[in-house]
Scaffold this active site. Sequence first.
Site, PDB file in Angstrom:
ATOM      1  N   ARG A 277       0.848  -1.177   0.000  1.00 10.00           N
ATOM      2  CA  ARG A 277       0.000   0.000   0.000  1.00 10.00           C
ATOM      3  C   ARG A 277       0.887   1.231   0.000  1.00 10.00           C
ATOM      4  NH1 ARG A 277      -4.516   1.353   4.496  1.00 10.00           N
ATOM      5  NH2 ARG A 277      -2.679   1.767   5.735  1.00 10.00           N
TER       6      ARG A 277
ATOM      7  N   THR B  51      -0.717   7.593  -1.065  1.00  9.19           N
ATOM      8  CA  THR B  51      -2.022   7.511  -1.746  1.00  9.19           C
ATOM      9  C   THR B  51      -2.915   6.439  -1.131  1.00  9.19           C
ATOM     10  OG1 THR B  51      -1.267   5.806  -3.293  1.00  9.19           O
ATOM     11  CG2 THR B  51      -0.885   8.112  -3.929  1.00  9.19           C
TER      12      THR B  51
ATOM     13  N   ASP C 292       0.700  -2.237  12.280  1.00 12.93           N
ATOM     14  CA  ASP C 292       1.107  -2.705  10.950  1.00 12.93           C
ATOM     15  C   ASP C 292       1.357  -4.211  11.006  1.00 12.93           C
ATOM     16  OD1 ASP C 292       2.894  -3.483   8.741  1.00 12.93           O
ATOM     17  OD2 ASP C 292       2.812  -1.359   8.248  1.00 12.93           O
TER      18      ASP C 292
ATOM     19  N   ASP D 158       4.821  -5.531   9.634  1.00  8.79           N
ATOM     20  CA  ASP D 158       5.945  -5.180  10.517  1.00  8.79           C
ATOM     21  C   ASP D 158       5.913  -6.009  11.794  1.00  8.79           C
ATOM     22  OD1 ASP D 158       7.015  -3.360   8.787  1.00  8.79           O
ATOM     23  OD2 ASP D 158       6.109  -1.609   9.726  1.00  8.79           O
TER      24      ASP D 158
HETATM   25  C1  PRP Z   1      -1.243  -4.162   4.684  1.00 11.27           C
HETATM   26  C2  PRP Z   1      -2.158  -5.352   4.898  1.00 11.27           C
HETATM   27  C3  PRP Z   1      -3.023  -5.323   3.685  1.00 11.27           C
HETATM   28  C4  PRP Z   1      -3.169  -3.844   3.419  1.00 11.27           C
HETATM   29  C5  PRP Z   1      -4.512  -3.408   3.909  1.00 11.27           C
HETATM   30  O1  PRP Z   1      -0.236  -4.482   3.827  1.00 11.27           O
HETATM   31  O2  PRP Z   1      -1.476  -6.546   5.080  1.00 11.27           O
HETATM   32  O3  PRP Z   1      -2.479  -5.979   2.563  1.00 11.27           O
HETATM   33  O4  PRP Z   1      -2.143  -3.182   4.163  1.00 11.27           O
HETATM   34  O5  PRP Z   1      -4.758  -2.091   3.598  1.00 11.27           O
HETATM   35  P1  PRP Z   1      -5.860  -1.641   2.536  1.00 11.27           P
HETATM   36  O6  PRP Z   1      -7.100  -2.415   2.830  1.00 11.27           O
HETATM   37  O7  PRP Z   1      -6.011  -0.182   2.806  1.00 11.27           O
HETATM   38  O8  PRP Z   1      -5.332  -1.909   1.156  1.00 11.27           O
HETATM   39  P2  PRP Z   1       0.967  -3.477   3.463  1.00 11.27           P
HETATM   40  O9  PRP Z   1       0.613  -2.679   2.259  1.00 11.27           O
HETATM   41  O10 PRP Z   1       1.354  -2.708   4.683  1.00 11.27           O
HETATM   42  O11 PRP Z   1       2.128  -4.432   2.995  1.00 11.27           O
HETATM   43  P3  PRP Z   1       2.910  -5.585   3.785  1.00 11.27           P
HETATM   44  O12 PRP Z   1       1.942  -6.719   3.970  1.00 11.27           O
HETATM   45  O13 PRP Z   1       4.017  -5.900   2.865  1.00 11.27           O
HETATM   46  O14 PRP Z   1       3.390  -5.040   5.102  1.00 11.27           O
HETATM   47  N1  URA Z   2      -2.378  -2.323   7.111  1.00  9.51           N
HETATM   48  C1  URA Z   2      -1.971  -2.722   8.341  1.00  9.51           C
HETATM   49  O1  URA Z   2      -1.039  -3.517   8.462  1.00  9.51           O
HETATM   50  N2  URA Z   2      -2.619  -2.242   9.409  1.00  9.51           N
HETATM   51  C2  URA Z   2      -3.646  -1.373   9.309  1.00  9.51           C
HETATM   52  O2  URA Z   2      -4.209  -0.971  10.339  1.00  9.51           O
HETATM   53  C3  URA Z   2      -4.052  -0.963   8.026  1.00  9.51           C
HETATM   54  C4  URA Z   2      -3.402  -1.459   6.943  1.00  9.51           C
END
Ligand code: PRP
Ligand code: URA
Length: 209
Positions: free
Chosen positions: A104, A108, A200, A203
């Site tokens: 994400r 944006t 997160d 993380d």
């Molecule tokens: C997080 C989570 C989802 C997304 C959710 O991933 O695991 O995939 O955000 O957010 P949204 O519904 O607003 O799209 P992230 O983009 O942080 O990537 P990661 O899993 O690599 O940490």
């Molecule tokens: N992605 C995450 O990992 N946590 C949130 O709360 C939203 C998006």
Amino acid sequence: MGKVYVFDHPLIQHKLTFIRDKKTGTKEFRELVDEVATLMAFEITRDLPLQEVTIETPVSEAKSKVLAGKKLGLIPILRAGLGMVDGILNLIPAAKVGHVGLYRDPDTLKPVEYYVKLPSDIEERELIVIDPMLATGGSANEAIHVLKKRGARQIRLMCLIAAPEGVEAVKKEHPDVDIYLAAMDEKLNEKGYIVPGLGDAGDRLFGTK
Ligand code: PRP
Ligand code: URA
């Protein structure tokens, strides 16, 4: 319209409390996500069709049941979705696993695709898209688009925690997809994080940041 199921099994709710707690460290967080994924897999597979077979027990012939119907496919959204894969495979080890890599964009909040690798027969499988977090819904919607573009016909979405905004976004864009959650939270904050959420997910699973 897609249905939304919240699995409120006491064990799921108990473990989710410790997953949410900021004092929970990476090792325990990962173990708990894995355990909750197994419990959710138990619930999500409740409606799998069965067929009758005849077997012989040591005592007599018996009519008994085995799974029938479509084969399953798990589609974790990278990276955080990976944390739920093994827990689900514990119960359905024959499922194939495809990966959709999305992150994400922090400004944006739109998903950016960086990797797609899927089983060759996804059109014949019942697919479960997995991701701990359903926030704006952008990532889940994009992953489902990726699958449909490649022929997928039956898709469910399984997440630990959702914001109402994300659920509405998926229901609107993919009304054929049912959503399975461990909890529906209050809202998104101004940074697009789920409140109260768990922070997160990627993380916390992988000890980054
Ligand atoms: C997080 C989570 C989802 C997304 C959710 O991933 O695991 O995939 O955000 O957010 P949204 O519904 O607003 O799209 P992230 O983009 O942080 O990537 P990661 O899993 O690599 O940490
Ligand atoms: N992605 C995450 O990992 N946590 C949130 O709360 C939203 C998006």
